[in-house]
Write a protein that holds these residues in place. Sequence first.
Motif, mmCIF file in Angstrom:
data_model
loop_
_atom_site.group_PDB
_atom_site.id
_atom_site.type_symbol
_atom_site.label_atom_id
_atom_site.label_comp_id
_atom_site.label_asym_id
_atom_site.label_seq_id
_atom_site.Cartn_x
_atom_site.Cartn_y
_atom_site.Cartn_z
ATOM 1 N N PRO A 1 20.032 -53.716 -6.553
ATOM 2 C CA PRO A 1 20.335 -52.981 -7.854
ATOM 3 C C PRO A 1 21.611 -52.323 -7.812
ATOM 4 N N LEU A 2 22.288 -52.612 -9.134
ATOM 5 C CA LEU A 2 23.634 -51.842 -9.110
ATOM 6 C C LEU A 2 23.510 -50.341 -9.781
ATOM 7 N N THR A 3 24.087 -49.744 -9.487
ATOM 8 C CA THR A 3 24.145 -48.266 -9.746
ATOM 9 C C THR A 3 24.611 -48.031 -11.107
ATOM 10 N N PRO A 4 24.406 -47.137 -11.906
ATOM 11 C CA PRO A 4 24.995 -46.830 -12.988
ATOM 12 C C PRO A 4 26.583 -46.624 -13.012
ATOM 13 N N ASN A 5 27.418 -46.978 -13.792
ATOM 14 C CA ASN A 5 28.612 -46.642 -13.885
ATOM 15 C C ASN A 5 29.378 -46.157 -15.094
ATOM 16 N N LEU A 6 30.342 -45.654 -15.036
ATOM 17 C CA LEU A 6 30.978 -45.252 -16.256
ATOM 18 C C LEU A 6 31.530 -46.380 -17.224
ATOM 19 N N PHE A 7 32.343 -47.280 -16.237
ATOM 20 C CA PHE A 7 32.997 -48.234 -16.898
ATOM 21 C C PHE A 7 32.893 -49.455 -16.138
ATOM 22 N N TRP B 1 30.273 -47.841 -20.687
ATOM 23 C CA TRP B 1 31.072 -48.898 -21.451
ATOM 24 C C TRP B 1 31.452 -49.930 -20.661
ATOM 25 N N LEU B 2 31.184 -51.275 -21.241
ATOM 26 C CA LEU B 2 31.077 -52.394 -20.658
ATOM 27 C C LEU B 2 32.216 -53.437 -21.464
ATOM 28 N N GLY B 3 32.992 -54.139 -20.601
ATOM 29 C CA GLY B 3 33.973 -55.026 -21.397
ATOM 30 C C GLY B 3 34.402 -56.215 -20.518
ATOM 31 N N ALA B 4 35.078 -57.225 -21.189
ATOM 32 C CA ALA B 4 35.372 -58.497 -20.569
ATOM 33 C C ALA B 4 36.539 -58.661 -20.900
ATOM 34 N N TYR B 5 37.477 -59.283 -20.412
ATOM 35 C CA TYR B 5 39.045 -59.648 -20.683
ATOM 36 C C TYR B 5 39.334 -60.911 -20.298
ATOM 37 N N HIS B 6 40.583 -61.172 -20.649
ATOM 38 C CA HIS B 6 41.349 -62.417 -20.573
ATOM 39 C C HIS B 6 42.174 -62.361 -19.680
ATOM 40 N N TYR B 7 42.674 -62.943 -18.630
ATOM 41 C CA TYR B 7 43.795 -62.872 -17.413
ATOM 42 C C TYR B 7 44.797 -63.967 -18.225
ATOM 43 N N LEU B 8 45.931 -63.209 -18.666
ATOM 44 C CA LEU B 8 46.983 -64.019 -19.235
ATOM 45 C C LEU B 8 47.735 -64.960 -18.191
ATOM 46 N N THR B 9 48.386 -66.260 -18.459
ATOM 47 C CA THR B 9 49.170 -67.067 -17.828
ATOM 48 C C THR B 9 50.394 -67.123 -18.639
ATOM 49 N N MET C 1 43.994 -45.969 -21.004
ATOM 50 C CA MET C 1 43.382 -44.929 -20.224
ATOM 51 C C MET C 1 42.725 -45.696 -19.040
ATOM 52 N N ALA C 2 42.904 -44.956 -18.057
ATOM 53 C CA ALA C 2 42.272 -45.457 -16.755
ATOM 54 C C ALA C 2 40.804 -44.706 -16.483
ATOM 55 N N ALA C 3 40.013 -45.287 -16.042
ATOM 56 C CA ALA C 3 38.617 -44.720 -15.701
ATOM 57 C C ALA C 3 38.913 -43.977 -14.353
ATOM 58 N N PRO C 4 38.087 -42.862 -14.031
ATOM 59 C CA PRO C 4 38.347 -42.101 -12.982
ATOM 60 C C PRO C 4 38.305 -42.891 -11.547
ATOM 61 N N ALA C 5 38.692 -42.737 -10.765
ATOM 62 C CA ALA C 5 38.431 -43.328 -9.218
ATOM 63 C C ALA C 5 37.037 -43.494 -8.818
ATOM 64 N N GLY C 6 36.386 -44.406 -8.442
ATOM 65 C CA GLY C 6 35.088 -44.530 -7.852
ATOM 66 C C GLY C 6 34.005 -44.408 -9.298
ATOM 67 N N ARG C 7 34.364 -44.736 -10.350
ATOM 68 C CA ARG C 7 33.518 -44.747 -11.610
ATOM 69 C C ARG C 7 33.688 -45.921 -12.165
ATOM 70 N N ASN C 8 34.278 -47.050 -11.870
ATOM 71 C CA ASN C 8 34.523 -48.282 -12.395
ATOM 72 C C ASN C 8 34.533 -49.318 -11.602
ATOM 73 N N ARG C 9 34.168 -50.759 -12.152
ATOM 74 C CA ARG C 9 34.380 -51.834 -11.371
ATOM 75 C C ARG C 9 35.018 -53.132 -12.123
ATOM 76 N N ASP C 10 35.765 -53.667 -11.660
ATOM 77 C CA ASP C 10 36.057 -54.834 -12.241
ATOM 78 C C ASP C 10 36.098 -56.095 -11.613
ATOM 79 N N THR C 11 35.252 -56.816 -11.983
ATOM 80 C CA THR C 11 34.828 -58.258 -11.380
ATOM 81 C C THR C 11 35.237 -59.582 -11.964
ATOM 82 N N SER C 12 35.172 -60.463 -11.120
ATOM 83 C CA SER C 12 35.647 -61.590 -11.767
ATOM 84 C C SER C 12 34.379 -62.851 -10.740
ATOM 85 N N HIS C 13 34.565 -64.103 -10.983
ATOM 86 C CA HIS C 13 34.039 -65.233 -10.347
ATOM 87 C C HIS C 13 33.857 -64.950 -8.937
#
Length: 92
Positions: A21-27, A57-65, A1-13
Amino acid sequence: MAAPAGRNRDTSHWQTLTGTPLTPNLFDMHKASQGRSYKDPTLAKFLTAYKAAGTRWLGAYHYLTTTATSQQQLDNYTAAIGAPGVPHVDFH
């Protein structure tokens, strides 16, 4: 399931927290690890900031290699999310 556009952030280092201050987000999610041994040193900082901002909703993921076995990558990910300072998030 994809989060609605503009309602999520995906970050890395590669991104940095600016102190604004960050704004509240859905995911929100952050890359915790990659391959056999890389663990993102900014994981705890980002998860704490997202949680404080009110992310639903908050998550962390692993980048497969292809340079590590599945077991090595699983071990790396579990070590990254279990590291001291990484906040536990209750998904209930």
